[in-house]
Scaffold this active site. Sequence first.
Site, PDB file in Angstrom:
ATOM      1  N   HIS A   1      -9.011   2.812  -2.369  1.00 15.64           N
ATOM      2  CA  HIS A   1      -7.474   2.502  -2.245  1.00 15.64           C
ATOM      3  C   HIS A   1      -7.215   1.381  -3.391  1.00 15.64           C
ATOM      4  O   HIS A   1      -7.116   0.236  -3.161  1.00 15.64           O
ATOM      5  CB  HIS A   1      -7.586   1.588  -0.986  1.00 15.64           C
ATOM      6  CG  HIS A   1      -6.131   1.202  -0.468  1.00 15.64           C
ATOM      7  ND1 HIS A   1      -5.138   2.032  -0.810  1.00 15.64           N
ATOM      8  CD2 HIS A   1      -6.059   0.468   0.738  1.00 15.64           C
ATOM      9  CE1 HIS A   1      -4.004   1.628  -0.134  1.00 15.64           C
ATOM     10  NE2 HIS A   1      -4.541   0.471   0.797  1.00 15.64           N
TER      11      HIS A   1
ATOM     12  N   CYS B   1     -14.395   0.771   7.010  1.00 17.14           N
ATOM     13  CA  CYS B   1     -13.417   0.251   6.215  1.00 17.14           C
ATOM     14  C   CYS B   1     -13.433   1.288   4.557  1.00 17.14           C
ATOM     15  O   CYS B   1     -14.320   1.195   4.116  1.00 17.14           O
ATOM     16  CB  CYS B   1     -13.836  -1.318   5.747  1.00 17.14           C
ATOM     17  SG  CYS B   1     -14.087  -2.301   7.443  1.00 17.14           S
TER      18      CYS B   1
ATOM     19  N   CYS C   1       0.737  -1.116  -0.165  1.00 18.41           N
ATOM     20  CA  CYS C   1       0.043   0.069   0.102  1.00 18.41           C
ATOM     21  C   CYS C   1       0.965   1.135  -0.108  1.00 18.41           C
ATOM     22  O   CYS C   1       0.200   2.364  -0.376  1.00 18.41           O
ATOM     23  CB  CYS C   1      -0.834   0.046   1.115  1.00 18.41           C
ATOM     24  SG  CYS C   1      -1.699  -1.529   1.509  1.00 18.41           S
TER      25      CYS C   1
END
Length: 384
Positions: A333, A207, A84
């Site tokens: 993301h 989330c 990430c």
Amino acid sequence: MPKDVAVIGVGQSAFVRGYQGSIRELAFEAFREAMQDAAITVKDVGASVVCSAPEYDKQRTPSGLIAEYLGLNPQPTFIVENVCSSSTSGIRVAYGLIKSGLHDVVVVLGFQKMSEITSADSQERMGRGADIMFESPFGTLMPAYYAMHARGHFAKYGTTEEDLALIRVKAASYGVLNEKAVYRKAVTLEQAMEAGPVCSPLKVFDCCANADGASCVIMASADKAKEICKEPVYILGLGAATAPMNVTGRTTFAGLDCARLAAKEAYEMAGVGPQDIDVAEVHDCFTIAEMMAYEMLGFAEPGKGPELIRNRETYKEGKIPVNVDGGLLSKGHPIGATGGSQVRTIVLQLRNKAGAIQVPGAEIGLVHNIGGVGIYGNVIIFGR
């Protein structure tokens, strides 16, 4: 403050749930915007750094493919992967390439097309971001890891589920304003609290979502930046740290040491402290991740992070605005593109070109980007 390397161009594709084109076309969307922003041509680029977590893509060694498509041959290209935190790791690599004198202008291109595999396969690959011998076989997935951090913070400091929900309410209020975000709907506190469970105490709105997207950051030496760019934004400090991959080797569940150590290094290099940061982008893959970032970056004392969000101090009008572009919770993301998107937001803020989310008078900005469950931590401080 060192001002040897500058950002001269930034770009980002829209972050979406199912991009219809190829990864090269996705990369081009961010690259085109950044090149237009920098007002340069491919002949000005000395090298490219492509940032991605390849296990989500069908293409092996995507750096060569993307460099060819973007017209960046025969310049050298490299692939950087730190899950990430890949694109901020790429920025660190590019900084070194420029500081060494090897190249004057470097393109850092982060991307991920996560929809190429199923959600189940995606979760399985995320699980393999942990130790595949001692942790992954026991079913540890990202929500479970961060749920353990939430429980750790709750137990040590008395943080509540409502404190986390308030972070999502803030994120959603800014996501509405971000035309490149996946999730552009307001969320009320009641909705966040009543949402279904994912992994207790984390609920659906705690989330972030997987997404497809690309980001691009063009960097140059200070001399080159002054020559070709009207509004360079300088890198004042960089910090990076790693933590044990196995969470049993960590010192605490109430914070991420890699973020704290990376921040310390970045602050020292930049010659500034937490009190000097005007606007920040932090890695809020889960609401608890933003809460821990408040404390690991020094915006609040350990255990005092909840007070920041309760008092709206991390809103645009507060003393330390955080994730006023909606953060990962609203933007989505796309693993390799996330850090570059954060940098784009800070660069626009420091140029006073962030539109409805502009923090008045922002001069120093911070990006905090985490890889895995606190394995890799990158912190970068920018200034006008």
